[in-house]
Design a protein around this motif. Structure first.
Motif, PDB file in Angstrom:
ATOM      1  N   SER A   9     -40.074  40.082 -24.313  1.00 26.75           N
ATOM      2  CA  SER A   9     -40.174  38.976 -25.264  1.00 26.75           C
ATOM      3  C   SER A   9     -38.782  38.593 -25.737  1.00 26.75           C
ATOM      4  O   SER A   9     -37.915  39.442 -25.907  1.00 26.75           O
ATOM      5  CB  SER A   9     -41.013  39.401 -26.472  1.00 26.75           C
ATOM      6  N   SER A  12     -36.739  34.077 -22.990  1.00 28.07           N
ATOM      7  CA  SER A  12     -36.814  32.672 -22.578  1.00 28.07           C
ATOM      8  C   SER A  12     -35.433  32.050 -22.496  1.00 28.07           C
ATOM      9  O   SER A  12     -34.616  32.195 -23.398  1.00 28.07           O
ATOM     10  CB  SER A  12     -37.685  31.875 -23.557  1.00 28.07           C
ATOM     11  N   ARG A  29     -41.545  31.504 -20.100  1.00 29.42           N
ATOM     12  CA  ARG A  29     -42.365  32.108 -21.139  1.00 29.42           C
ATOM     13  C   ARG A  29     -43.109  33.316 -20.598  1.00 29.42           C
ATOM     14  O   ARG A  29     -43.223  33.519 -19.400  1.00 29.42           O
ATOM     15  CB  ARG A  29     -43.338  31.115 -21.742  1.00 29.42           C
ATOM     16  N   ARG A  31     -46.904  35.071 -21.149  1.00 21.76           N
ATOM     17  CA  ARG A  31     -48.219  34.740 -21.704  1.00 21.76           C
ATOM     18  C   ARG A  31     -49.217  35.837 -21.333  1.00 21.76           C
ATOM     19  O   ARG A  31     -49.485  36.073 -20.161  1.00 21.76           O
ATOM     20  CB  ARG A  31     -48.678  33.405 -21.151  1.00 21.76           C
ATOM     21  N   THR A  54     -50.179  40.245 -17.891  1.00 21.24           N
ATOM     22  CA  THR A  54     -49.155  39.434 -18.527  1.00 21.24           C
ATOM     23  C   THR A  54     -48.540  38.518 -17.482  1.00 21.24           C
ATOM     24  O   THR A  54     -48.054  38.995 -16.455  1.00 21.24           O
ATOM     25  CB  THR A  54     -48.068  40.316 -19.169  1.00 21.24           C
ATOM     26  N   SER A  56     -45.667  36.126 -16.278  1.00 19.89           N
ATOM     27  CA  SER A  56     -44.252  35.845 -16.508  1.00 19.89           C
ATOM     28  C   SER A  56     -43.933  34.555 -15.760  1.00 19.89           C
ATOM     29  O   SER A  56     -43.976  34.526 -14.532  1.00 19.89           O
ATOM     30  CB  SER A  56     -43.392  36.996 -15.987  1.00 19.89           C
TER      31      SER A  56
END
Length: 73
Positions: A9, A12, A29, A31, A54, A56
């Protein structure tokens, strides 16, 4: 852009590099895909929703270059 690497995290905008150190993309991002809501084990009304996977996501460097008008330099 499909990338098999994982990133943290806050990554970006960071460059994605190939084996030669060339920037080939940029982190867009992260998500999480969440599973279904589970019944609370403690009976306190709070439930845990597990993360199934997840995602990517990245943007190819060629797209970024086209947006900044590399030909005008």
């Amino acid at each position: 852009m499909d990338v098999s690497a994982d990133w943290a995290s806050g990554s970006s905008g960071a460059a994605i590099l190939d084996a030669y150190g060339n920037a080939i993309g940029h982190v867009a991002r992260i998500r999480p895909l969440l599973g279904s809501q589970l019944a609370s084990e403690a009976g306190n009304g709070k439930a845990t929703i597990p993360t199934l996977m997840t995602l990517s996501e990245a943007i190819p460097a060629s797209v970024v270059l086209s947006l900044i008008g590399k030909d005008s330099q």
